[in-house]
Motif scaffolding. Sequence first.
Motif, short mmCIF file in Angstrom:
data_model
loop_
_atom_site.label_atom_id
_atom_site.label_comp_id
_atom_site.label_asym_id
_atom_site.label_seq_id
_atom_site.Cartn_x
_atom_site.Cartn_y
_atom_site.Cartn_z
N TRP A 185 -10.37 36.04 26.28
CA TRP A 185 -9.67 36.94 27.22
C TRP A 185 -8.67 36.10 28.01
O TRP A 185 -8.97 34.99 28.43
CB TRP A 185 -10.65 37.63 28.14
CG TRP A 185 -11.44 38.70 27.46
CD1 TRP A 185 -12.45 38.53 26.55
CD2 TRP A 185 -11.26 40.12 27.60
NE1 TRP A 185 -12.91 39.74 26.14
CE2 TRP A 185 -12.20 40.75 26.76
CE3 TRP A 185 -10.41 40.91 28.36
CZ2 TRP A 185 -12.31 42.12 26.65
CZ3 TRP A 185 -10.52 42.28 28.26
CH2 TRP A 185 -11.46 42.89 27.41
N SER A 213 -7.64 41.53 26.46
CA SER A 213 -8.60 41.18 25.41
C SER A 213 -7.94 40.29 24.35
O SER A 213 -6.72 40.26 24.22
CB SER A 213 -9.15 42.45 24.76
OG SER A 213 -8.11 43.16 24.10
N PRO A 214 -8.76 39.58 23.56
CA PRO A 214 -8.20 38.70 22.53
C PRO A 214 -7.30 39.42 21.54
O PRO A 214 -6.32 38.83 21.06
CB PRO A 214 -9.45 38.13 21.84
CG PRO A 214 -10.52 38.20 22.87
CD PRO A 214 -10.23 39.43 23.67
N ASP A 215 -7.57 40.71 21.23
CA ASP A 215 -6.71 41.44 20.30
C ASP A 215 -5.53 42.11 21.00
O ASP A 215 -4.71 42.77 20.37
CB ASP A 215 -7.50 42.46 19.48
CG ASP A 215 -8.08 43.61 20.31
OD1 ASP A 215 -7.82 43.68 21.54
OD2 ASP A 215 -8.80 44.44 19.73
N LYS A 232 -5.45 44.67 23.06
CA LYS A 232 -5.48 46.13 23.12
C LYS A 232 -6.24 46.71 24.31
O LYS A 232 -6.11 47.89 24.59
CB LYS A 232 -6.08 46.68 21.83
CG LYS A 232 -5.20 46.37 20.63
CD LYS A 232 -5.69 47.03 19.38
CE LYS A 232 -4.73 46.70 18.26
NZ LYS A 232 -4.73 47.69 17.22
#
Length: 195
Positions: free
Chosen positions: A154, A182-184, A186
């Motif tokens: 994060w 978040s890591p993605d 989204k």
Amino acid sequence: MTVSEPVPLVFVPADGAVREAVTKVGGQPVWLEGPQWPLSRRTGRPMEFLGQFALEGGRLACLFMSGGGHVDGTWEPEGGENALVIQPGGRIPEFVTVERRAQGPSAGPDHLPRHIGLPQHSGAEEDRRPWQFLGGPGIEPHWLQGDETPGDGWRLVVQLDSGELPFGVDFGDGGVGYAFLSPDGKEGRFLWQCT
């Protein structure tokens, strides 16, 4: 990853309503997709818009928190009393309910960021650290109480100092807010700590 030094900032009054997808606090959000205004889990009322923060790729992270008197749990990242909405291409976490509302309660009028220099006084290293700054690759939060990063990967979007914002926010006594992506890329999370 190399840790970078954050650049402290303040927010100054805008000349009028800001309707571009830029970093700002106050005013109304600039929706890049359909409106997704978060509602307080406890009261069902629209949360207060605190600000929006530019992300890479022309996206925005819009920050909301329950206001209008004391609502318990606004400090909790998954308590349903705050939300960091990512647009476009974001997803709303299961603990947040939204409605298709373009405008709603705001913490105050539009203010834009202005970078300032680091404090020049002598003293402990902690005294010279900025408490309000934008995040990004390699920028780490300055925690008041201890690390509460939501999970591995994060990334800090912004750190907000309640004493430096141009309007009142309830981050407790001398509180600091922390918004994460978040890591993605989204989902967002927000929490605050106080002294």
